[in-house]
Design a protein around this motif. Sequence first.
Motif, short mmCIF file in Angstrom:
data_model
loop_
_atom_site.label_atom_id
_atom_site.label_comp_id
_atom_site.label_asym_id
_atom_site.label_seq_id
_atom_site.Cartn_x
_atom_site.Cartn_y
_atom_site.Cartn_z
N ASN A 94 0.86 -1.18 0.00
CA ASN A 94 0.00 0.00 0.00
C ASN A 94 0.90 1.24 0.00
O ASN A 94 1.02 1.92 0.99
CB ASN A 94 -0.92 -0.01 1.23
CG ASN A 94 -1.95 1.09 1.18
OD1 ASN A 94 -2.22 1.67 0.13
ND2 ASN A 94 -2.50 1.42 2.33
N PHE A 96 2.39 4.85 -0.51
CA PHE A 96 1.91 6.21 -0.43
C PHE A 96 2.68 7.06 -1.44
O PHE A 96 3.87 6.86 -1.65
CB PHE A 96 2.12 6.77 0.98
CG PHE A 96 1.72 8.21 1.13
CD1 PHE A 96 0.39 8.57 1.14
CD2 PHE A 96 2.68 9.20 1.23
CE1 PHE A 96 0.01 9.90 1.27
CE2 PHE A 96 2.32 10.54 1.36
CZ PHE A 96 0.98 10.88 1.39
N GLY A 100 -1.37 9.96 -4.59
CA GLY A 100 -2.37 9.41 -3.68
C GLY A 100 -2.84 10.45 -2.68
O GLY A 100 -4.03 10.52 -2.34
N GLN A 103 -5.24 12.61 -4.55
CA GLN A 103 -6.52 11.94 -4.79
C GLN A 103 -7.41 12.01 -3.55
O GLN A 103 -8.61 12.26 -3.65
CB GLN A 103 -6.30 10.48 -5.20
CG GLN A 103 -5.84 10.35 -6.63
CD GLN A 103 -5.64 8.90 -7.02
OE1 GLN A 103 -5.22 8.07 -6.23
NE2 GLN A 103 -5.93 8.61 -8.28
N ASP A 104 -6.83 11.80 -2.37
CA ASP A 104 -7.61 11.93 -1.15
C ASP A 104 -8.05 13.38 -0.96
O ASP A 104 -9.20 13.65 -0.62
CB ASP A 104 -6.80 11.46 0.06
CG ASP A 104 -7.59 11.60 1.35
OD1 ASP A 104 -8.51 10.76 1.57
OD2 ASP A 104 -7.32 12.54 2.13
#
Length: 194
Positions: A94, A96, A100, A103-104
Amino acid sequence: MAVVVLDGLRNLYNSMRAQGISRYRFNYQRGPANFDVMFLVDESPFALLFGAKGHTLSFEFKVQAGFRVVHPQLDKPDFANLCSLLRLEFDPNNRFSPGGFLQDFNNHIPAHANPAQKAEPHDIARVRRNVEEAHKIYFCGWRDNKPRGERVTPKNLEKTLQLLGPKTAASCDKKNISSCWTDIPGGKVDVTDP
């Protein structure tokens, strides 16, 4: 991630335009970290500035047409600081990335601009610190250089560009006017046209 589309900025941008706001400030929280975010639409490309509240971390992304951030990256020290602030540990399953993160962030962009939250020059100065006399972040007026037979300096024009925008910097260059700054909050005045 080559391109991140921040379609959440579209409604905010339209709201800003409708209200004549070119620089807007809002809050974004991710996990334990709280960010001051400034969206500057008077620059080309647009600029998206992040300043971690209570920390020295700040970074900026350029937002291209279509609200796209192409190849979002941070330099290694900023990326390491961001991971530390977010209390992230390396997980190969996963990973980071700045993409990303964006996107959050896209899911937390306000749809409407509040005129009381315009980004002031001193707000922007907390993120864009690589300017002349970086400790002087409060705008305190204009100086006409013509009576002294002087010329506005390139460093002052750059600070004006970074903190007040390209239109104001171009006007200062044309009219030979310097922006003036202080480190005293009480010395701050509202920005007017030079």
